[in-house]
Design a protein around this motif. Structure first.
Motif: not given
Length: 166
Positions: A106-107, A110-113, A115-117, A120
């Motif tokens: 997933v990392a 997608v381009d999540w910040p 802190w969101l990783h 989640v």
């Protein structure tokens, strides 16, 4: 008396399973405790339902992870079973082996910040661990009962009633 002169089924010359601790050599018979009155319960079925490993009907837990003292249906001394740290260790390995590759995939996808990783995957791991802990503990206790039922049926003494861990 030498091992070759002992009567069959006793001592180290037991040929029932080739082991000196097999049931005939220790004076019992296989599953004598579970075969007498109760049907054989699958450890997996008992674990998934969190039920008594002997009868498959009584509740195993009185709290989230607190084991009941006795089964309300068959009277088995459930408090004598001890799974120790086994369920937590197994779940750590299983969840680490399955969740970490998914989190890495997933990392990369997608381009999540960051802190969101963190939020989640903390929620995912905690949810899975807490959801699987009760059945994992019940499974280890059911396996312990299946392979060492005599530890559950030790006659009670006044000291063991005071301390259920004895």
């Amino acid at each position: 008396m030498s091992a070759s002169r002992r009567r069959p089924g006793t001592g180290t010359s037991s040929t029932w399973s080739g082991c000196s601790c097999s049931c005939p050599s220790t004076g019992g018979e296989p599953d004598a405790l579970t075969r007498t009155r109760y049907p054989r319960v699958s450890p997996l079925a008992a674990a998934l339902k969190c039920r008594c490993p002997r009868c498959g009907e009584g509740r195993l837990y009185k709290g989230f992870l607190s084991v009941s003292d006795r089964c309300e249906v068959c009277g088995l001394a459930l408090a004598r079973g001890d799974s120790g740290d086994g369920p937590a260790v197994f779940l750590t390995f299983i969840l680490g082996f399955t969740v970490v590759p998914v989190a890495l995939w997933v990392a990369m996808s997608v381009d999540w910040p960051l802190w969101l990783h963190a939020v989640v995957w903390t929620v995912v791991i905690l949810g899975l661990a807490l959801g699987m802990l009760r059945p994992a503990k019940a499974y280890l206790m059911a396996l312990q009962f299946r392979h060492r039922a005599s530890e559950y049926d030790i006659p009670e003494t006044p000291e063991s009633r005071a301390d259920p861990r004895n």
